[in-house]
Design an enzyme around this catalytic site. Structure first.
Site, PDB file in Angstrom:
ATOM      1  N   HIS A  16      67.659  14.134  34.703  1.00  0.00           N
ATOM      2  CA  HIS A  16      68.701  13.976  35.253  1.00  0.00           C
ATOM      3  C   HIS A  16      68.789  14.189  36.734  1.00  0.00           C
ATOM      4  CE1 HIS A  16      69.808  16.597  31.370  1.00  0.00           C
ATOM      5  NE2 HIS A  16      70.720  15.533  31.069  1.00  0.00           N
ATOM      6  N   LYS A  40      80.082  23.322  21.327  1.00  0.00           N
ATOM      7  CA  LYS A  40      78.616  23.466  21.567  1.00  0.00           C
ATOM      8  C   LYS A  40      78.020  24.718  21.761  1.00  0.00           C
ATOM      9  CE  LYS A  40      76.936  18.912  22.571  1.00  0.00           C
ATOM     10  NZ  LYS A  40      76.179  17.860  23.394  1.00  0.00           N
ATOM     11  N   ARG A  89      67.693   6.236  28.549  1.00  0.00           N
ATOM     12  CA  ARG A  89      66.390   6.429  28.289  1.00  0.00           C
ATOM     13  C   ARG A  89      65.589   5.315  27.516  1.00  0.00           C
ATOM     14  NH1 ARG A  89      67.239  12.339  26.413  1.00  0.00           N
ATOM     15  NH2 ARG A  89      68.847  11.175  25.351  1.00  0.00           N
ATOM     16  N   SER A 127      67.108  17.811  27.262  1.00  0.00           N
ATOM     17  CA  SER A 127      67.291  19.166  27.401  1.00  0.00           C
ATOM     18  C   SER A 127      66.613  19.912  26.119  1.00  0.00           C
ATOM     19  CB  SER A 127      68.902  19.540  27.748  1.00  0.00           C
ATOM     20  OG  SER A 127      69.213  18.950  28.854  1.00  0.00           O
TER      21      SER A 127
HETATM   22  O1  PNS Z   1      74.981  15.450  28.159  1.00  0.00           O
HETATM   23  P1  PNS Z   1      75.681  14.894  26.926  1.00  0.00           P
HETATM   24  O2  PNS Z   1      76.003  16.017  26.056  1.00  0.00           O
HETATM   25  O3  PNS Z   1      75.217  13.872  26.414  1.00  0.00           O
HETATM   26  O4  PNS Z   1      77.181  14.459  27.518  1.00  0.00           O
HETATM   27  C1  PNS Z   1      78.030  14.011  26.643  1.00  0.00           C
HETATM   28  C2  PNS Z   1      79.456  13.894  27.396  1.00  0.00           C
HETATM   29  C3  PNS Z   1      80.056  14.979  28.133  1.00  0.00           C
HETATM   30  C4  PNS Z   1      79.354  12.828  28.643  1.00  0.00           C
HETATM   31  C5  PNS Z   1      80.514  13.404  26.364  1.00  0.00           C
HETATM   32  O5  PNS Z   1      80.621  14.245  25.424  1.00  0.00           O
HETATM   33  C6  PNS Z   1      81.985  13.468  26.820  1.00  0.00           C
HETATM   34  O6  PNS Z   1      82.395  12.729  27.702  1.00  0.00           O
HETATM   35  N1  PNS Z   1      82.746  14.477  26.488  1.00  0.00           N
HETATM   36  C7  PNS Z   1      84.079  14.887  27.029  1.00  0.00           C
HETATM   37  C8  PNS Z   1      85.209  14.622  25.969  1.00  0.00           C
HETATM   38  C9  PNS Z   1      85.260  12.863  25.939  1.00  0.00           C
HETATM   39  O7  PNS Z   1      85.782  12.525  26.881  1.00  0.00           O
HETATM   40  N2  PNS Z   1      85.457  12.251  24.764  1.00  0.00           N
HETATM   41  C10 PNS Z   1      85.560  10.729  24.642  1.00  0.00           C
HETATM   42  C11 PNS Z   1      84.496   9.969  25.322  1.00  0.00           C
HETATM   43  S1  PNS Z   1      83.362   9.817  23.917  1.00  0.00           S
END
Ligand code: PNS
Length: 178
Positions: A16, A40, A89, A127
């Site tokens: 990150h 989560k 990745r 993570s």
């Molecule tokens: O680190 P992560 O868990 O891969 O991040 C995922 C994240 C936070 C980028 C994604 O879950 C997100 O944007 N969540 C907020 C809800 C949202 O906007 N959902 C619509 C897009 S899929």
């Protein structure tokens, strides 16, 4: 152009951090946005994750660390950001990330997702992998910033894994006819 780098960051890894440092060279400002997602169950609180990231990005003056709830696109609009920054990745990331990028575009047409290929040395890193190693007493010094490694060791000292002893198989009994 302001970029948002959204994620769970439970915890932030060197992978990150690599994306943040490279994003910092590309954009006027990078906002690392930690998602507050009650569904989560992160090991580190939202405040702790924000503090961890702030500490290891303090050498980057154009990086801001914040938290948000709800939709990433709503947060991006609120912060006047035109880009969502994400790291890629491996091929298996691509499907999920592309779906997310398309979804976000339907939610707000002014947002562009920019993917950075994760540096080779971090392509295996997540993570979850870091937590798995720290949980069973392995070293994560080479995988996360120093302050985060300390927090992980401390966390698993206080919350050791519940390991149940291996079950012994009962000795098979000979089948006796009649
Ligand atoms: O680190 P992560 O868990 O891969 O991040 C995922 C994240 C936070 C980028 C994604 O879950 C997100 O944007 N969540 C907020 C809800 C949202 O906007 N959902 C619509 C897009 S899929």
């Amino acid at each position: 152009m302001i970029a948002i780098y959204p994620g769970s960051f439970d915890p932030i890894t060197l992978g990150h951090l690599d994306i943040i440092e490279r994003g910092d060279r590309l954009f006027e400002k990078v906002i690392v946005a930690v998602l507050c997602n009650p569904s989560k169950s992160p090991i580190f609180s939202l405040e702790k994750r924000v503090a961890q990231i702030s500490r290891c990005t303090q050498h980057l003056p154009n990086v801001e660390v914040a938290s948000f709830t709800g939709l990433t696109t709503d947060y991006a609009r609120q912060r006047n950001a035109g880009v969502l920054l994400r790291g890629l990745r491996v091929l298996s990331d691509f499907e999920k990330e592309l779906q997310m990028a398309h979804t976000n575009k339907t939610l707000w047409d002014n947002i562009e997702t920019v993917f950075l290929a994760t540096s080779n040395e971090y392509s295996f890193l997540s993570s979850s992998v870091v937590k798995e190693i720290a949980k069973f007493g392995g070293s994560v010094d080479h995988l996360v910033p120093d302050n985060v490694a300390e927090d992980l060791y401390q966390w698993y000292k206080v919350h050791p894994p519940q390991i149940s002893p291996p079950t012994t198989m009962s000795t098979p009994q000979p089948f006796i006819e009649g």
